[in-house]
Enzyme design. Structure first.
Site, short mmCIF file in Angstrom:
data_model
loop_
_atom_site.label_atom_id
_atom_site.label_comp_id
_atom_site.label_asym_id
_atom_site.label_seq_id
_atom_site.Cartn_x
_atom_site.Cartn_y
_atom_site.Cartn_z
N ASN A 189 37.96 27.46 49.29
CA ASN A 189 38.34 28.01 50.60
C ASN A 189 37.24 27.69 51.61
OD1 ASN A 189 38.35 29.91 52.79
ND2 ASN A 189 39.89 31.09 51.70
N HIS B 105 34.92 29.75 55.97
CA HIS B 105 33.65 30.16 56.57
C HIS B 105 32.80 29.00 57.09
CE1 HIS B 105 34.88 34.13 56.08
NE2 HIS B 105 34.97 34.04 54.77
N HIS C 295 42.78 29.83 55.52
CA HIS C 295 43.55 30.99 55.99
C HIS C 295 43.69 30.92 57.51
CE1 HIS C 295 43.93 35.70 55.79
NE2 HIS C 295 44.90 35.15 56.50
N ARG D 206 44.49 32.85 60.24
CA ARG D 206 44.71 34.26 60.58
C ARG D 206 45.40 34.37 61.94
NH1 ARG D 206 41.42 37.93 57.22
NH2 ARG D 206 42.29 39.53 58.55
N ARG E 207 40.37 33.69 63.90
CA ARG E 207 38.93 33.94 63.97
C ARG E 207 38.11 32.84 63.28
NH1 ARG E 207 38.40 39.12 59.98
NH2 ARG E 207 40.00 39.90 61.38
N GLU F 118 46.75 29.96 53.48
CA GLU F 118 46.91 31.42 53.41
C GLU F 118 47.38 31.90 54.76
OE1 GLU F 118 43.24 33.22 52.34
OE2 GLU F 118 43.17 32.23 50.41
N THR G 38 37.78 40.94 55.84
CA THR G 38 38.43 39.96 54.97
C THR G 38 39.68 40.63 54.42
OG1 THR G 38 38.11 38.53 53.04
CG2 THR G 38 37.01 40.67 52.99
N THR G 39 40.47 39.89 53.63
CA THR G 39 41.72 40.45 53.12
C THR G 39 41.39 41.58 52.15
OG1 THR G 39 42.49 38.18 53.24
CG2 THR G 39 43.96 39.77 52.22
N GLU H 142 48.97 35.50 43.20
CA GLU H 142 47.50 35.42 43.13
C GLU H 142 46.97 36.84 43.01
OE1 GLU H 142 45.44 32.66 45.66
OE2 GLU H 142 43.66 33.96 45.76
N HIS I 255 39.17 36.17 45.25
CA HIS I 255 38.53 37.09 46.19
C HIS I 255 37.24 37.65 45.61
CE1 HIS I 255 37.86 39.73 49.56
NE2 HIS I 255 38.84 39.10 50.17
N1 PXP Z 1 42.35 34.27 47.85
C1 PXP Z 1 42.85 34.90 48.93
C2 PXP Z 1 44.32 35.17 48.97
C3 PXP Z 1 42.02 35.27 50.02
O1 PXP Z 1 42.54 35.91 51.08
C4 PXP Z 1 40.65 34.93 49.96
C5 PXP Z 1 39.76 35.25 51.13
O2 PXP Z 1 40.19 34.54 52.22
C6 PXP Z 1 40.18 34.25 48.83
C7 PXP Z 1 41.05 33.96 47.78
C8 PXP Z 1 38.76 33.83 48.70
O3 PXP Z 1 37.91 34.92 48.71
P1 PXP Z 1 36.37 34.70 48.83
O4 PXP Z 1 36.11 34.04 50.15
O5 PXP Z 1 35.81 36.08 48.74
O6 PXP Z 1 35.93 33.81 47.69
#
Ligand code: PXP
Length: 247
Positions: free
Chosen positions: A12, A15, A48, A50, A54, A75, A105-106, A156, A195
């Site tokens: 992901n 960031h 993601h 959003r 952001r 996402e 965050t989610t 997931e 996550h």
């Molecule tokens: N999976 C989903 C569905 C998420 O929303 C996120 C965070 O955006 C992640 C995985 C990845 O989480 P992390 O950034 O904490 O590794």
């Protein structure tokens, strides 16, 4: 060590966009991070979009789909706007997540036991568009049955509570994830997880045999500051493969 291809790693890159947006220009470019991640062994890229944009922006999704030679997992919230963007962009997969503007965050899984009117429609529309749909949910048997009833092929499992807990509480959360992953396989759902995973927490989740994909972002981008993105990803891949029996 040969990567165990029965367990994919989705990286992901949100960031990297967070950092870019902090200055308002084009650097660091999330596309460059995505290309590097794929070269370093990521099986797919997760981003993601959003509602408040952001971090990832609409143009990032378009460029990721066009320029990165790996499956894109978008996402998004289950809203008409996001479904329209996904159908126009055609990522390999969409992971539907709950979204709350005030959250960092989610924070939790989708409320599939009391779904809003649009969730089933979103799953169906994306599926008709040839996009693999996953639902980001709490590791709970009833919740997974509801995902199956909604027609999603993939779930997931939210690993946030497991990662945040310590000691016996963490073991209890891990047991919930393992039980949910077994149930997902039993009812014909492909099971992913993610996550909050880091080098300390990834092994036990990667060792659950019915989990097919992990999506990891924040830790890898943070670790990249110190060791570089390729090394951070290689370190994660090594731990995943070792947990899977050193394939
Ligand atoms: N999976 C989903 C569905 C998420 O929303 C996120 C965070 O955006 C992640 C995985 C990845 O989480 P992390 O950034 O904490 O590794």
């Amino acid at each position: 060590m040969t990567p165990d291809k029965t367990l994919r790693l989705g990286v992901n890159i949100d960031h990297v966009a967070t950092l870019r947006n902090a200055r308002g220009g084009g650097l660091p470019d999330p596309l460059r991070a995505a290309a590097l991640a794929v070269a370093a062994g990521a099986d797919g890229i997760t981003a993601h979009l959003r509602e408040d944009r952001r971090h990832i922006k609409d143009a990032d999704i378009v460029r990721l789909k066009a320029e990165i030679p790996a499956p894109l997992n978008m996402e998004m919230a289950a809203t008409p706007e996001m479904v329209e963007i996904a159908l126009a962009t055609r990522p390999h997969a969409c992971c539907l997540v709950p979204e709350n503007r005030a959250e960092r965050t989610t924070e939790g899984g989708l409320a599939v036991l009391t779904p809003g009117p649009f969730l089933a429609e979103a799953v169906a529309a994306l599926g008709r568009g040839g996009i693999r749909v996953s639902l980001f949910v709490e590791p709970d048997v009833k919740v997974l049955d509801a995902c199956k009833a909604l027609g999603a092929p993939v779930v997931e499992l939210h690993t946030g509570a497991y990662c945040e807990a310590q000691g016996a509480a963490r073991q209890a959360e891990l047991a919930r994830i393992a039980a949910a992953a077994a149930h997902a396989a039993a009812i014909g759902l492909e099971c992913h997880a993610g996550h909050g995973l880091d080098y300390e927490t990834v092994g036990a989740v990667a060792a659950i045999p019915t989990i097919r994909e992990l999506n990891i972002g924040h830790f890898l981008i943070g670790e990249a500051v110190f060791v570089g993105l390729a090394e951070a990803i290689a370190g994660m891949r090594r731990r995943m493969d070792a947990a899977r029996g050193g394939a």
